[in-house]
Design an enzyme around this catalytic site. Structure first.
Site, PDB file in Angstrom:
ATOM      1  N   GLU A 120     -22.781   3.276  22.876  1.00 33.68           N
ATOM      2  CA  GLU A 120     -21.534   2.813  24.343  1.00 33.68           C
ATOM      3  C   GLU A 120     -20.443   3.424  23.524  1.00 33.68           C
ATOM      4  O   GLU A 120     -20.134   3.302  22.656  1.00 33.68           O
ATOM      5  CB  GLU A 120     -21.388   1.289  24.177  1.00 33.68           C
ATOM      6  CG  GLU A 120     -20.440   0.843  25.202  1.00 33.68           C
ATOM      7  CD  GLU A 120     -20.289  -0.877  25.831  1.00 33.68           C
ATOM      8  OE1 GLU A 120     -19.693  -1.064  26.235  1.00 33.68           O
ATOM      9  OE2 GLU A 120     -21.822  -1.291  24.809  1.00 33.68           O
ATOM     10  N   ALA A 123     -14.963   0.175  21.068  1.00 32.53           N
ATOM     11  CA  ALA A 123     -13.219   0.063  21.027  1.00 32.53           C
ATOM     12  C   ALA A 123     -13.414  -0.462  19.533  1.00 32.53           C
ATOM     13  O   ALA A 123     -12.043  -0.605  19.290  1.00 32.53           O
ATOM     14  CB  ALA A 123     -13.533  -1.630  21.892  1.00 32.53           C
ATOM     15  N   ARG A 124     -13.951  -0.209  18.517  1.00 36.43           N
ATOM     16  CA  ARG A 124     -13.714   0.128  16.890  1.00 36.43           C
ATOM     17  C   ARG A 124     -12.812   1.110  16.347  1.00 36.43           C
ATOM     18  O   ARG A 124     -11.689   0.872  16.269  1.00 36.43           O
ATOM     19  CB  ARG A 124     -14.836  -0.847  16.362  1.00 36.43           C
ATOM     20  CG  ARG A 124     -15.813  -1.653  16.475  1.00 36.43           C
ATOM     21  CD  ARG A 124     -16.361  -1.943  15.425  1.00 36.43           C
ATOM     22  NE  ARG A 124     -16.112  -1.833  14.104  1.00 36.43           N
ATOM     23  CZ  ARG A 124     -17.113  -1.782  12.592  1.00 36.43           C
ATOM     24  NH1 ARG A 124     -17.959  -1.307  12.993  1.00 36.43           N
ATOM     25  NH2 ARG A 124     -15.997  -2.153  12.036  1.00 36.43           N
ATOM     26  N   ARG A 225     -32.811  -3.920  40.264  1.00 36.17           N
ATOM     27  CA  ARG A 225     -31.509  -3.994  40.235  1.00 36.17           C
ATOM     28  C   ARG A 225     -32.067  -3.542  41.917  1.00 36.17           C
ATOM     29  O   ARG A 225     -30.458  -3.483  42.164  1.00 36.17           O
ATOM     30  CB  ARG A 225     -31.019  -2.847  39.329  1.00 36.17           C
ATOM     31  CG  ARG A 225     -31.029  -3.585  37.974  1.00 36.17           C
ATOM     32  CD  ARG A 225     -30.658  -5.342  38.285  1.00 36.17           C
ATOM     33  NE  ARG A 225     -30.988  -6.001  37.056  1.00 36.17           N
ATOM     34  CZ  ARG A 225     -30.267  -6.599  36.130  1.00 36.17           C
ATOM     35  NH1 ARG A 225     -30.228  -7.852  36.995  1.00 36.17           N
ATOM     36  NH2 ARG A 225     -30.521  -7.178  35.310  1.00 36.17           N
TER      37      ARG A 225
END
Length: 307
Positions: A120, A123-124, A225
Site C-alpha cells: 500500500e 503515508a510515512r 464481495r
C-alpha cells in the site's frame, strides 16, 4: 476519477510497449491491461500484470505439456468439473496483480482477505492527496433494523444533504490540519513527522495499493464481495474486477458464475425438508429441524425460484 499526470504518462508508456513472450497470454485481458477503470468518485481498478490463462488451469489438472489436439469444449468440460467438485489447486496456477485506488475504510475491510500479497501507498514516506470519497445520496441509508451490518431505508433528501455536508466539511478540515502539521514552523506549521500527521486523516481519504492474488482466492473474494449483502462501496470494486476476470479466463469465469456466484447451498437438513416438500408432504418450521432464520432463508430461496 482523477489520474495524476504522472499516472497517465505511466499508463501511456506501459500500454505502448510491445514485448515478445513465449508464455501463454490472454488476448482478452491484453486489451484491458494497464487501463484504469473508474470506481466510486475518485477510485479505479487496473490490471498491471498476470500469469496464466484457461489453458494453465487445464495443464495443471492434466499435468500436460501443451494443447495438442484438445478441443475448447474439452477444456470447458474439465474446468467446469474442477469448479463443480471443488478441485481448487489448478486454479491457483493463475495469478493477477491489480492496482487499486480506494477509500481507506474500504481498504480496511478488503484487507481481511489475507490470501493476497499487498503493498500500500505509505503515508510515512509520502503526503496523501486531498481526495475523499463522498457518497451519492442514493446510497446513504439508515442502519438496518434486521441486519446488524447492513443498510435499511434511504435517507430523505434533506437528511442526505446534511450528512454530505458533514462528510465534506470534516474531511476538508482534517486535511487542512494535516497540512498544517506537516508544514515547517517558518511556514506557520509544526514540521510534524508524516507518520504522526497521517493519524488526523479521515477514513474516507483515498489510498492506493498493488494487490496480487491467485485465481482460486480471487474467486473466493469475488463470491463474497459481489453478493448483494456485501457493502456497496466494496461491491462496486468487485464488479469491475469480475469484468477483467471474464476477459482473462472466460471458461473458468463462466464456471465460477454458474457454480459459485449464481448458485445456492442447502444443508443436509434443508435437503431433507425439500425432499419431503417434493413428495407432497406438509412440513413447517417447528418440525423441520431448522432454526427460524434457516427456515426463512430456505423459503426465500425456494419462493424466488418458483416465480
Amino acid at each position: 476519477m482523477a489520474l495524476t499526470e504522472e499516472q497517465q504518462a505511466d499508463i501511456k508508456a506501459q500500454s505502448s510497449q510491445q514485448l515478445y513472450t513465449k508464455r501463454p497470454i490472454s488476448p482478452g485481458l491484453e486489451e484491458m491491461l494497464y487501463q484504469a477503470f473508474p470506481v466510486l468518485d475518485h477510485g479505479f481498478v487496473r490490471v498491471v500484470d498476470y500469469m496464466g490463462n484457461d489453458s494453465a488451469i487445464v495443464q495443471a489438472a492434466r499435468v500436460s505439456y501443451g494443447t495438442g489436439t484438445k478441443k475448447v469444449s474439452e477444456d470447458r468440460g474439465l474446468i467446469r468439473y474442477l469448479m463443480r467438485h471443488y478441485h481448487t489447486t489448478p486454479f491457483e496456477m493463475c495469478e493477477i496483480k491489480f492496482h487499486v485506488k480506494l477509500p481507506i475504510f474500504v481498504a480496511r475491510q478488503w484487507i481481511r482477505h489475507r490470501t493476497a500479497s499487498v503493498n500500500e501507498y505509505s503515508a510515512r514516506y509520502s503526503i496523501m492527496d486531498r481526495e475523499f470519497y463522498i457518497p451519492e445520496p442514493r446510497v446513504l441509508a439508515m442502519q438496518s433494523k434486521v441486519n446488524h451490518q447492513g443498510r435499511g431505508e434511504v435517507l430523505s433528501a434533506d437528511q442526505s444533504e446534511a450528512v454530505l455536508s458533514l462528510l465534506r466539511n470534516d474531511a476538508q478540515k482534517c486535511y487542512d490540519d494535516y497540512e498544517k502539521m506537516l508544514r515547517n514552523p517558518e511556514e506557520n506549521g509544526f514540521g510534524l513527522a508524516r507518520e504522526l500527521a497521517r493519524m488526523n486523516l479521515t477514513l474516507n481519504s483515498y489510498s492506493q495499493w498493488y494487490w496480487k492474488i491467485n485465481l482460486h482466492n480471487l474467486f473466493h473474494f469475488l463470491q463474497l464481495r459481489i453478493d448483494s449483502h456485501a457493502q456497496y462501496e466494496i461491491r462496486v470494486y468487485a464488479e469491475v474486477m469480475l469484468k477483467t476476470v471474464r476477459a482473462w479466463v472466460p471458461l473458468a469465469c463462466e464456471a465460477f458464475e454458474d457454480y459459485r456466484k449464481g448458485a445456492v447451498t442447502f444443508s443436509s437438513t434443508m435437503m431433507n425438508v425439500i425432499g419431503k416438500l417434493l413428495n407432497g408432504q406438509s412440513v413447517d418450521q417447528a418440525d423441520s429441524g431448522l432454526s427460524k432464520r434457516e427456515w426463512t432463508e430456505m423459503m426465500q430461496i425456494l419462493d424466488h425460484y418458483k416465480s
